[in-house]
Design an enzyme around this catalytic site. Structure first.
Site, PDB file in Angstrom:
ATOM      1  N   SER A 132       0.864  -1.185   0.000  1.00 49.42           N
ATOM      2  CA  SER A 132       0.000   0.000   0.000  1.00 49.42           C
ATOM      3  C   SER A 132       0.894   1.226   0.000  1.00 49.42           C
ATOM      4  CB  SER A 132      -0.853  -0.001   1.276  1.00 49.42           C
ATOM      5  OG  SER A 132      -1.498   1.247   1.437  1.00 49.42           O
ATOM      6  N   TYR A 145      -1.754  -1.462  10.688  1.00 48.89           N
ATOM      7  CA  TYR A 145      -1.924  -1.723   9.246  1.00 48.89           C
ATOM      8  C   TYR A 145      -0.756  -1.104   8.472  1.00 48.89           C
ATOM      9  CZ  TYR A 145      -3.866  -1.271   4.516  1.00 48.89           C
ATOM     10  OH  TYR A 145      -4.056  -1.313   3.157  1.00 48.89           O
TER      11      TYR A 145
HETATM   12  N1  LIG Z   1      -8.770  -0.268  -1.499  1.00 51.97           N
HETATM   13  C1  LIG Z   1      -7.729   0.522  -1.248  1.00 51.97           C
HETATM   14  O1  LIG Z   1      -7.850   1.767  -1.295  1.00 51.97           O
HETATM   15  C2  LIG Z   1      -6.381  -0.068  -0.960  1.00 51.97           C
HETATM   16  C3  LIG Z   1      -5.289   0.803  -0.908  1.00 51.97           C
HETATM   17  C4  LIG Z   1      -4.028   0.300  -0.651  1.00 51.97           C
HETATM   18  C5  LIG Z   1      -3.852  -1.063  -0.438  1.00 51.97           C
HETATM   19  N2  LIG Z   1      -4.923  -1.893  -0.478  1.00 51.97           N
HETATM   20  C6  LIG Z   1      -4.673  -3.318  -0.243  1.00 51.97           C
HETATM   21  O2  LIG Z   1      -5.222  -4.061  -1.299  1.00 51.97           O
HETATM   22  C7  LIG Z   1      -5.613  -5.342  -0.833  1.00 51.97           C
HETATM   23  C8  LIG Z   1      -7.059  -5.589  -1.229  1.00 51.97           C
HETATM   24  O3  LIG Z   1      -7.853  -4.607  -0.597  1.00 51.97           O
HETATM   25  P1  LIG Z   1      -9.342  -4.255  -1.065  1.00 51.97           P
HETATM   26  O4  LIG Z   1      -9.477  -2.794  -1.035  1.00 51.97           O
HETATM   27  O5  LIG Z   1      -9.682  -5.013  -2.272  1.00 51.97           O
HETATM   28  O6  LIG Z   1     -10.133  -4.821   0.217  1.00 51.97           O
HETATM   29  P2  LIG Z   1     -11.564  -5.592   0.293  1.00 51.97           P
HETATM   30  O7  LIG Z   1     -12.435  -5.171  -0.818  1.00 51.97           O
HETATM   31  O8  LIG Z   1     -12.016  -5.394   1.700  1.00 51.97           O
HETATM   32  O9  LIG Z   1     -11.137  -7.114   0.061  1.00 51.97           O
HETATM   33  C9  LIG Z   1     -10.286  -7.751   0.994  1.00 51.97           C
HETATM   34  C10 LIG Z   1     -10.097  -9.205   0.601  1.00 51.97           C
HETATM   35  O10 LIG Z   1      -9.227  -9.795   1.597  1.00 51.97           O
HETATM   36  C11 LIG Z   1      -9.859 -10.963   2.121  1.00 51.97           C
HETATM   37  N3  LIG Z   1      -9.547 -11.135   3.539  1.00 51.97           N
HETATM   38  C12 LIG Z   1      -9.825 -10.285   4.560  1.00 51.97           C
HETATM   39  N4  LIG Z   1      -9.424 -10.820   5.726  1.00 51.97           N
HETATM   40  C13 LIG Z   1      -8.883 -12.036   5.446  1.00 51.97           C
HETATM   41  C14 LIG Z   1      -8.298 -13.081   6.219  1.00 51.97           C
HETATM   42  N5  LIG Z   1      -8.197 -13.023   7.559  1.00 51.97           N
HETATM   43  N6  LIG Z   1      -7.837 -14.186   5.583  1.00 51.97           N
HETATM   44  C15 LIG Z   1      -7.946 -14.299   4.240  1.00 51.97           C
HETATM   45  N7  LIG Z   1      -8.509 -13.359   3.440  1.00 51.97           N
HETATM   46  C16 LIG Z   1      -8.964 -12.239   4.039  1.00 51.97           C
HETATM   47  C17 LIG Z   1     -11.352 -10.743   1.901  1.00 51.97           C
HETATM   48  O11 LIG Z   1     -11.958 -12.022   1.766  1.00 51.97           O
HETATM   49  P3  LIG Z   1     -13.155 -12.565   2.704  1.00 51.97           P
HETATM   50  O12 LIG Z   1     -13.654 -11.411   3.540  1.00 51.97           O
HETATM   51  O13 LIG Z   1     -14.175 -13.045   1.704  1.00 51.97           O
HETATM   52  O14 LIG Z   1     -12.509 -13.642   3.486  1.00 51.97           O
HETATM   53  C18 LIG Z   1     -11.394  -9.973   0.586  1.00 51.97           C
HETATM   54  O15 LIG Z   1     -11.399 -10.856  -0.509  1.00 51.97           O
HETATM   55  C19 LIG Z   1      -5.392  -5.333   0.676  1.00 51.97           C
HETATM   56  O16 LIG Z   1      -4.166  -5.945   0.993  1.00 51.97           O
HETATM   57  C20 LIG Z   1      -5.346  -3.858   1.013  1.00 51.97           C
HETATM   58  O17 LIG Z   1      -4.593  -3.609   2.165  1.00 51.97           O
HETATM   59  C21 LIG Z   1      -6.195  -1.422  -0.730  1.00 51.97           C
END
Ligand SMILES: NC(=O)c1ccc[n+]([C@@H]2O[C@H](COP(=O)([O-])OP(=O)(O)OC[C@H]3O[C@@H](n4cnc5c(N)ncnc54)[C@H](OP(=O)(O)O)[C@@H]3O)[C@@H](O)[C@H]2O)c1
Length: 271
Positions: A132, A145
Site C-alpha cells: 500500500s 496496518y
Molecule cells: N482499497 C484501497 O484503497 C487499498 C489501498 C491500498 C492497499 N490496499 C490493499 O489491497 C488489498 C485488497 O484490498 P481491497 O481494497 O480489495 O479490500 P476488500 O475489498 O475489503 O477485500 C479484501 C479481501 O481480503 C480478504 N480477507 C480479509 N481478511 C482475510 C483473512 N483473515 N484471511 C484471508 N482473506 C482475508 C477478503 O476475503 P473474505 O472477507 O471473503 O474472506 C477480501 O477478498 C489489501 O491488501 C489492502 O490492504 C487497498
C-alpha cells in the site's frame, strides 16, 4: 499474452482481488482465488475457489495443499488479501497488533515459502505482494496496518535482492485509494479514552470514507496486474492510483524533509 498461467490469488471475493480474478481469467489464465468463505467467491470460467483464512495456520496449509493438488504448480502468487484495524495505537493490545502482522505479513510470507522453492526449480515465477502507499505514508489510527504494509514492502524488496540471480520476479505493488469495501471491512475498536483523541479520530475516519467513495475503480489495479504478469523484468515497486497519490506525493516525499511529509499527511487527513 498467449501463455496460460497458473495464478494463486488471495482475497478474490471483493474489491481489488475480485477485479484481478475477473481480468486474469478473462485473459485466459487459470486462477485459484481465496476467501474465508468460499461461497463468497465469483463463479467464472477458469476460476477455482479456495477457502483461506490467513489468520489460521491450518487453513493456510489446507489451501496450499488444495492448490498443489488441483493446479500442480503455480506461476504467479498474488498476496492481495487484507483488512485493517482502526484505533489509537495505545488502544491496540498485542493480540490485535499480532493479528494485523499475521494477516498482512506472516501469512503472505508463509505462502511465499510454500511456492518459491518450486518457482526456483522451474526457473519461472512471479511473486506480487500487494502492499500500500500506506507503507510510505502511514495513516493515523491505522498504525498496525501501515506498519504491516511497510514490513511487507521491506520483505518484498529483500526477496527481490535475494532472488536477483534467478528468473523469479518479485514486485511490490502499492495501491493508493481505490473504491472497494475495504473501509466497511475495517474493524473500528472502541476504548475508554477515545475522547482524548477527538476530533482527529472521527475526522480521519470520515476522510478515509469520503476518499475511498470518490477513489478510482479497482479495475485499474487489475489492469496493472495483467500488465505485470506479462513482463519479463517488471519494476521492483509499482505505485498505482490517482496522479497525486501515485506520482506527485512519492516525488515530494523523496525531495522534502520528513517534517514536510508529516505536515502533508496531517493536511491530507484534515488533522
Ligand atoms: N482499497 C484501497 O484503497 C487499498 C489501498 C491500498 C492497499 N490496499 C490493499 O489491497 C488489498 C485488497 O484490498 P481491497 O481494497 O480489495 O479490500 P476488500 O475489498 O475489503 O477485500 C479484501 C479481501 O481480503 C480478504 N480477507 C480479509 N481478511 C482475510 C483473512 N483473515 N484471511 C484471508 N482473506 C482475508 C477478503 O476475503 P473474505 O472477507 O471473503 O474472506 C477480501 O477478498 C489489501 O491488501 C489492502 O490492504 C487497498
Amino acid at each position: 499474452m498467449s501463455e496460460r498461467l497458473h495464478v494463486f490469488l488471495t482475497g478474490a471475493s471483493a474489491g481489488i482481488g475480485l477485479e484481478i480474478a475477473k481480468r486474469l481469467t478473462a485473459d485466459g489464465h487459470e486462477v485459484w482465488g481465496t476467501s474465508r468463505d468460499a461461497g463468497r467467491l465469483p463463479r467464472l470460467d477458469r476460476f477455482h475457489a479456495v477457502a483461506l483464512d490467513l489468520n489460521r495456520t491450518e487453513s493456510i496449509r489446507a489451501a496450499v495443499d488444495q492448490v498443489r493438488r488441483e493446479a500442480g504448480h503455480i506461476d504467479v502468487l498474488i498476496n492481495n488479501a487484507g483488512a485493517g484495524v482502526y484505533a489509537p495505537l495505545e488502544a491496540l493490545a498485542e493480540k490485535e497488533m499480532a493479528q494485523q502482522f499475521q494477516l498482512l505479513v506472516f501469512g503472505p510470507m508463509e505462502l511465499v515459502r510454500f511456492f518459491l522453492p518450486e518457482m526456483r526449480r522451474r526457473q519461472n515465477g512471479l511473486i506480487l505482494n500487494v502492499a500500500s502507499l500506506a507503507a510510505r505514508f502511514p495513516i493515523p489510527f491505522l498504525g498496525a496496518y501501515s506498519a504491516s504494509k511497510a514490513a511487507l514492502s521491506s520483505l518484498t524488496e529483500c526477496l527481490r535482492l535475494e532472488l536477483a540471480h534467478t528468473p523469479v520476479r518479485v514486485v511490490d505493488l502499492q495501491p493508493g485509494d481505490f473504491n472497494t469495501p475495504f473501509h466497511e471491512g475495517t474493524r473500528r475498536l472502541t476504548c475508554d479514552f477515545e475522547k482524548d483523541y477527538e476530533p482527529a479520530l472521527t475526522t480521519v475516519w470520515k476522510t478515509i470514507d469520503r476518499n475511498m467513495a470518490a477513489a478510482p475503480h479497482p479495475r485499474r489495479v487489475a489492469d496493472m496486474v495483467a500488465d505485470l504478469v506479462g513482463k519479463a523484468n517488471p519494476a521492483p515497486v509499482v505505485a498505482v492510483g490517482n496522479l497525486f497519490q501515485a506520482r506527485i506525493a512519492p516525488l515530494l516525499m523523496r525531495l522534502g524533509p520528513r517534517r514536510w511529509v508529516q505536515w502533508g499527511i496531517r493536511a491530507f487527513y484534515g488533522i
